[in-house]
Design a protein around this motif. Sequence first.
Motif, mmCIF file in Angstrom:
data_model
loop_
_atom_site.group_PDB
_atom_site.id
_atom_site.type_symbol
_atom_site.label_atom_id
_atom_site.label_comp_id
_atom_site.label_asym_id
_atom_site.label_seq_id
_atom_site.Cartn_x
_atom_site.Cartn_y
_atom_site.Cartn_z
ATOM 1 N N CYS A 199 0.807 -1.217 0.000
ATOM 2 C CA CYS A 199 0.000 0.000 0.000
ATOM 3 C C CYS A 199 0.846 1.275 0.000
ATOM 4 N N ASP A 203 3.046 1.755 -2.231
ATOM 5 C CA ASP A 203 3.251 2.013 -3.651
ATOM 6 C C ASP A 203 4.714 2.328 -3.948
ATOM 7 N N ARG A 209 -4.422 3.373 0.287
ATOM 8 C CA ARG A 209 -5.162 2.123 0.075
ATOM 9 C C ARG A 209 -5.287 1.239 1.318
ATOM 10 N N ILE A 210 -4.611 1.595 2.397
ATOM 11 C CA ILE A 210 -4.511 0.671 3.526
ATOM 12 C C ILE A 210 -5.861 0.411 4.193
#
Length: 382
Positions: A71, A73, A300-301
């Motif tokens: 997450c 990235d 996104r976590i």
Amino acid sequence: MKNAALFLVSLFAFCLVQAQDSVKRFEINNNMPVYYEQMKSRLTYPMSWQSRKDMPFDLWKKQARDILFDCMDIVQPAPDGYDMMIIDSEQREGYKALKIEFNISGWARVPAYLLVPDGDGTFPAIVMLHDHGAHFLIGKEKMVRPFNVSAEIASDADSWVAKCYDGVYVGDYFAMNGYVVLSVDALFWGDRGCEEGIDYDCQQALASNFLQMGGSWGAYINMDDMRSVDFLSSLPFVADDRIGCLGYSMGGYRSWMLSSMTDRVKASASVCWMNTTEYLMTLDNNQNKGGSAYSMLLPRIRKYMDYPHVACIACPKPSLFFNGRYDKLFPVAGVSDSYSLMREVWDNASASDRLVTKMWNEKHFFSKGMQEEVLAFFNKWL
């Protein structure tokens, strides 16, 4: 004519009601979508330990940590070598204060304060993680008393420490008690700002630019923290099996994140930063204003884990969490829920004695009493 007039009056009243109803249809209220509760209800946290109790604990930890890194990235690469240079030094009572520079990543070289106790042998060490405070002129100087700096920096550091740390430079306090201390500016603070100067609104522009290039500002800060631990463990006078991390406010968030990211951290203490999305994402919490939140955000976590679930990746390490009962930034109900979630995980790992959670009768503040108990915690485990 009378009936026509009555009809027009009724029509006007109806249209007025409709117009009022249309105002209620605006979809933003106090920076939040009006359906934010529905959005939160979709967060099921499928990678939390509570959702994966059927898995072996070590396997859950590995998978949860893998997702945490995924997450983040695109992140900066590790440095090929640290190439540490001592820029300046000052002897203090029982320890030496060094200004150093080192390669924190393959892309950045940073200044830092390094405090080294007097004497031979190896010492336990602490990475000191500074707060946010919407105050960017100083970073590392919030944790270590600066020297040979401008009068503006020295005065600002003293004022900030009086306001947030009960007049104590926590890094120096630990060095006086036998710990090697490293304090580095997070990106955007102190010497890692920009020549033109920065303000609160610059945070969102920086965060947006990171996102548009496939990364996140928050992840960049977290990775720098992990590289700081790697650097610290390379020093010959540091006992690499006795490294901890400590922070207050944003530094507290960085501390439990760091402990979850790397096993080189053996114990962590986090002061005034723990809660749940349920209680932080509300109409009246500071978290919904953007700005500062970006420095502690992995986009996104939340699809996988909430804040306390991520912190549980550090289990069964010794981990301390202090919060203030009158801290308006972190609602007590969210703190209590977080503590309960974490307690369940440490209990399950037969490590109950390694998790310390405590509510203090304080606001958003790192008092001397807290500092004394944090030092005792590290003395016990490091």
